[in-house]
Design a protein around this motif. Sequence first.
Motif: not given
Length: 361
Positions: A67, A102, A140, A143
């Motif tokens: 997260w 990421r 995620l 994305k």
Amino acid sequence: MRIAIAIDSLGGGGAQKVMLTLAKEFTELGHEPHFFVMSDNTAFDIPQSLPVHICFAKKDRDFNRFWNLAPAVEKLTAKIRSIEQTVGKFDLFLSNLDKTNRLMVKTNVSPLFVVVHASVEEELTRHAKLGPFAYLKKLLAKKALNGHHLVTVSEGIANEIRQTKRIEPASIKCIYNPFEFDEIDHLSQQQAQGIPDSDYLIHIGRYVKQKRHDVLFQSIAKMKSQIPVVLLCHNPKKARKAAKKYGVESRVVIPGFQPNPFPWIKSAKALVLSSDFEGLPTVLIESLACGTPVVSTDCPHGPSEIMTGDLARFLVPRRDPAALAAKLDEMLVSPPSMAEVDILAKVQAARIAQEYLALVK
């Protein structure tokens, strides 16, 4: 140019091999590649002249957070800036694999291109079966590529992204993976222990669901020919157990992982690929470079771009052992012409390196 290649690790794998080949070619062309490796795990022989910067310690919890990425992004950004203060600014950043992507997309480095090595939709489908949390993590990661410049390793992956619109990139370009054919030829002529004296087929791939060894074994059972099949994989024990389950244990030769598979490929009558999906299946191109014909599932993505002309005869539907068996039998009787293999000219390392360098305008 000074080029930064960011990746999870150098601990084996197709993406790592591709980037190392590319870095070697950059060096030969007079450029200066650097690897930014997220975790210190190396299985490849790395040239001493190739700088490798380890970005996170093995026990660094920030890198493995799901997260709160901010601490890891801050550390990675600081690492890049520190290296730039020593060697100078980078002209191009290439990011590879989900964990690294990421972080890299949040560092604000430029120009940054994210290399997509596999089918986005197939990866999401596979992770959906692992549960909602696994699916969310994968989603995620994909994305995170929104609004960024992408390079895909096959036209099939590029078209999939355009059509599904799950990711909306700033741009998208296909650049095939690089291959060093002189080195493949050299390695294929080396001596190797254990190669069968008689005719055989060969399959190379990790023992994972994607590679569909179950389909391969069922097709072997349905073949008219009793030719043996050599399996080069990392988990011989599991492969033997599955071969026994499908009643083909006596037909399968499993010598285990081979650091140099090319003599095995060169001596085979044909190579078979039974996968559900790929990015750009390296092993098909390597086999064709060795002069060994191939039979492959027409899976997304890559095989249909590699197997053109007469080679296209030996594309078969996915998950169809009977069709695969029939084509393997046909291959042994009527192999394709290997005089013109169009893909080989398109994936020469020097050409691919120039295509990457051309990203910088």
